[in-house]
Design a protein around this motif. Structure first.
Motif, PDB file in Angstrom:
ATOM      1  N   LYS A  65       0.840  -1.194   0.000  1.00  0.00           N
ATOM      2  CA  LYS A  65       0.000   0.000   0.000  1.00  0.00           C
ATOM      3  C   LYS A  65       0.873   1.241   0.000  1.00  0.00           C
ATOM      4  N   VAL A  66       0.317   2.308  -0.504  1.00  0.00           N
ATOM      5  CA  VAL A  66       1.024   3.582  -0.566  1.00  0.00           C
ATOM      6  C   VAL A  66       1.088   4.166   0.844  1.00  0.00           C
ATOM      7  N   LEU A  67       2.303   4.394   1.317  1.00  0.00           N
ATOM      8  CA  LEU A  67       2.520   5.005   2.634  1.00  0.00           C
ATOM      9  C   LEU A  67       2.535   6.521   2.516  1.00  0.00           C
ATOM     10  N   SER A  68       3.203   7.026   1.491  1.00  0.00           N
ATOM     11  CA  SER A  68       3.313   8.457   1.232  1.00  0.00           C
ATOM     12  C   SER A  68       3.675   8.624  -0.239  1.00  0.00           C
ATOM     13  N   TYR A 106      -2.050   5.113 -13.810  1.00  0.00           N
ATOM     14  CA  TYR A 106      -3.130   5.670 -13.000  1.00  0.00           C
ATOM     15  C   TYR A 106      -2.973   7.183 -12.973  1.00  0.00           C
ATOM     16  N   ASP A 107      -4.065   7.904 -12.928  1.00  0.00           N
ATOM     17  CA  ASP A 107      -4.017   9.366 -12.863  1.00  0.00           C
ATOM     18  C   ASP A 107      -3.332   9.781 -11.559  1.00  0.00           C
ATOM     19  N   PRO A 108      -2.221  10.512 -11.640  1.00  0.00           N
ATOM     20  CA  PRO A 108      -1.506  10.912 -10.418  1.00  0.00           C
ATOM     21  C   PRO A 108      -2.400  11.630  -9.399  1.00  0.00           C
ATOM     22  N   GLN A 109      -3.384  12.374  -9.859  1.00  0.00           N
ATOM     23  CA  GLN A 109      -4.268  13.102  -8.943  1.00  0.00           C
ATOM     24  C   GLN A 109      -5.167  12.177  -8.129  1.00  0.00           C
ATOM     25  N   ASN A 110      -5.302  10.917  -8.554  1.00  0.00           N
ATOM     26  CA  ASN A 110      -6.169   9.973  -7.855  1.00  0.00           C
ATOM     27  C   ASN A 110      -5.419   9.046  -6.903  1.00  0.00           C
ATOM     28  N   VAL A 111      -4.102   9.142  -6.866  1.00  0.00           N
ATOM     29  CA  VAL A 111      -3.322   8.323  -5.927  1.00  0.00           C
ATOM     30  C   VAL A 111      -3.633   8.792  -4.502  1.00  0.00           C
ATOM     31  N   LYS A 112      -3.787   7.854  -3.596  1.00  0.00           N
ATOM     32  CA  LYS A 112      -4.125   8.161  -2.204  1.00  0.00           C
ATOM     33  C   LYS A 112      -3.261   7.346  -1.248  1.00  0.00           C
ATOM     34  N   VAL A 113      -2.973   7.903  -0.088  1.00  0.00           N
ATOM     35  CA  VAL A 113      -2.303   7.157   0.973  1.00  0.00           C
ATOM     36  C   VAL A 113      -3.209   5.996   1.372  1.00  0.00           C
ATOM     37  N   GLY A 114      -2.637   4.828   1.512  1.00  0.00           N
ATOM     38  CA  GLY A 114      -3.391   3.631   1.869  1.00  0.00           C
ATOM     39  C   GLY A 114      -3.884   2.839   0.673  1.00  0.00           C
ATOM     40  N   MET A 115      -3.735   3.382  -0.528  1.00  0.00           N
ATOM     41  CA  MET A 115      -4.187   2.706  -1.740  1.00  0.00           C
ATOM     42  C   MET A 115      -3.400   1.414  -1.945  1.00  0.00           C
ATOM     43  N   ARG A 116      -4.090   0.335  -2.250  1.00  0.00           N
ATOM     44  CA  ARG A 116      -3.452  -0.947  -2.516  1.00  0.00           C
ATOM     45  C   ARG A 116      -2.824  -0.922  -3.902  1.00  0.00           C
ATOM     46  N   VAL A 117      -1.595  -1.441  -4.001  1.00  0.00           N
ATOM     47  CA  VAL A 117      -0.861  -1.467  -5.259  1.00  0.00           C
ATOM     48  C   VAL A 117      -0.199  -2.824  -5.455  1.00  0.00           C
ATOM     49  N   GLU A 118       0.187  -3.079  -6.719  1.00  0.00           N
ATOM     50  CA  GLU A 118       0.892  -4.311  -7.069  1.00  0.00           C
ATOM     51  C   GLU A 118       2.023  -3.969  -8.020  1.00  0.00           C
ATOM     52  N   VAL A 119       3.058  -4.777  -7.989  1.00  0.00           N
ATOM     53  CA  VAL A 119       4.247  -4.505  -8.784  1.00  0.00           C
ATOM     54  C   VAL A 119       4.029  -4.839 -10.256  1.00  0.00           C
ATOM     55  N   VAL A 120       4.623  -4.028 -11.100  1.00  0.00           N
ATOM     56  CA  VAL A 120       4.761  -4.278 -12.534  1.00  0.00           C
ATOM     57  C   VAL A 120       6.194  -3.909 -12.880  1.00  0.00           C
ATOM     58  N   PHE A 121       6.677  -4.348 -14.015  1.00  0.00           N
ATOM     59  CA  PHE A 121       8.075  -4.092 -14.352  1.00  0.00           C
ATOM     60  C   PHE A 121       8.181  -3.383 -15.687  1.00  0.00           C
ATOM     61  N   GLU A 122       9.079  -2.397 -15.745  1.00  0.00           N
ATOM     62  CA  GLU A 122       9.408  -1.707 -16.984  1.00  0.00           C
ATOM     63  C   GLU A 122      10.793  -2.167 -17.419  1.00  0.00           C
ATOM     64  N   ASP A 123      10.872  -2.716 -18.614  1.00  0.00           N
ATOM     65  CA  ASP A 123      12.156  -3.154 -19.161  1.00  0.00           C
ATOM     66  C   ASP A 123      12.873  -1.947 -19.752  1.00  0.00           C
TER      67      ASP A 123
END
Length: 142
Positions: A65-68, A106-123
């Motif tokens: 989850k997003v802490l900050s 994801y729209d940066p303006q919609n990111v929130k503290v506590g939001m659940r996230v999952e890893v993806v990879f950029e080559d």
């Protein structure tokens, strides 16, 4: 593959090579102490909790989850200009450690503290894949 020339590529060393190899394989690896069981990130030669040298590499769930976070509107160099605005976030992994990365897709303006996230990879190259995060279950919500 997108041109990532000019970006800040990681310096791979003996301690971090297994981590970067995992990223190249699109697996998020973190260390776990064989003595006390604690997970840690960034890579070290000893456990930061009990000072044991018995640390091993394990596959993390890649979820947290997003802490900050902060939204960057002015790129640090021309190499990142096409990405602004972008999110730099502290991600609390479900296993315990915190890592810094980007929240993408994801729209940066919609990111929130506590939001659940999952890893993806950029080559970024044949040898370097960068772990980033997106909202959890994004494919299911689209």
């Amino acid at each position: 593959m997108i041109d990532h020339s000019g970006k800040n590529f990681p310096n791979i060393n003996v301690e971090t090579e297994p981590y970067w190899q995992g990223c190249r394989n699109h697996e998020l690896l973190i260390q776990q102490c064989s003595d006390c069981g604690r997970h840690q990130f960034y890579p070290r030669i000893i456990c930061t909790d009990c000072s044991s040298k018995n640390v091993k590499w394990v596959r993390a769930s890649g979820k947290g989850k997003v802490l900050s976070y902060t939204i960057v509107h002015r790129a640090i160099s021309k190499a990142y200009k096409s990405e602004v605005p972008y999110v730099i976030a502290l991600i609390d992994l479900d296993e315990g450690p915190t890592m810094m990365s980007n929240v993408i897709q994801y729209d940066p303006q919609n990111v929130k503290v506590g939001m659940r996230v999952e890893v993806v990879f950029e080559d970024w190259s044949e040898k370097i894949s960068i772990p980033k995060f997106r909202p959890e279950n994004l494919d299911q919500n689209e």
